[in-house]
Scaffold this motif. Structure first.
Motif: not given
Length: 252
Positions: A123, A127-128, A183, A185, A240
């Motif tokens: 991933i 975005k983590i 995650l 976002d 993601s």
């Protein structure tokens, strides 16, 4: 001689004899001389010790100025002076091979490698938010099969999804290597329960194979962005944003 003659003789003798001089006054005693005070003796001269002169360190002698560079020789009229070109590494003159140049369109990104069962995934690290240990989960009624519950992450409620169930494979087994990848976002958070987290790798766009060109990618699975071969191992690159867009509650 008669008495009258005697008187006359006596008077004549008195008149002819000079009168004795009046006794002179005794000489005046000399006036006492006033004692003149002796002049004061000058104070003895004391020779004060002169203060020691401060020791002054000898200043370093200035170095003679460097000779001024000679001005360049005047260029004859009608000619233009051309400076020598700098040597470029990898030029044909020096015999060194030119370094490989990466294409400007080849973007490098950092990816977090993980495992879900025996399959390797990755991933994009952008975005983590973080990776945490498994925490107690609270099950929710009416949730999708892949949503195993919600956890409390420092006061924030985070839904946790079993990545194996979400991808349609075997569920993740609880082991000491199990982790939850959080995650983020734009404020929306989602936890992914995975079997293990490996490391962070750099993957360029030129290393990614499209899902429509590789036979190793699941056909029609829009959650897979592509495939990368890292160290001889096939790694599926997850999207993601599409993972977070999957509905977490079953429709009634």
């Amino acid at each position: 001689m008669s008495a009258a003659g005697v008187v006359d003789d006596y008077l004549g003798m008195l008149l002819s004899t000079p009168a004795p001089a009046a006794p002179s006054a005794p000489p005046a005693a000399p006036a006492p001389v006033a004692a003149v005070p002796a002049p004061p003796r000058p104070a003895p001269l004391t020779t004060a010790a002169a203060p020691a002169a401060p020791v002054v360190a000898e200043a370093p002698r200035p170095r003679p100025p460097a000779p001024a560079p000679r001005p360049p020789a005047p260029t004859p009229a009608g000619k233009i002076a051309i400076a020598p070109l700098p040597r470029v590494p990898g030029n044909a003159d020096d015999g060194a091979p030119a370094p490989p140049q990466r294409r400007s369109a080849d973007r490098l990104a950092r990816w977090l490698r993980l495992r879900c069962g025996a399959q390797a995934y990755a991933i994009e690290l952008l975005k983590i938010r973080e990776v945490v240990l498994p925490a107690p989960l609270l099950a929710l009624r009416g949730a999708a099969p892949c949503l195993v519950g919600v956890m409390n992450l420092r006061g924030q409620v985070v839904p946790v999804v079993d990545l194996g169930l979400q991808l349609g494979v075997a569920p993740v087994e609880e082991t000491p290597l199990t982790r939850i990848i959080v995650l983020d976002d734009n404020g929306d958070v989602l936890g992914l329960r995975v079997s293990a987290v490996e490391d962070v790798v750099l993957i360029g766009d030129s290393q990614i194979e499209g899902t429509h060109t590789s036979r190793l990618a699941p056909v029609g699975d829009h959650r897979i962005r592509g495939i990368a071969r890292l160290g001889g191992m096939v790694t599926l690159l997850l999207d993601s944003a599409r993972l977070m867009a999957i509905p977490l509650f079953s429709p009634r």
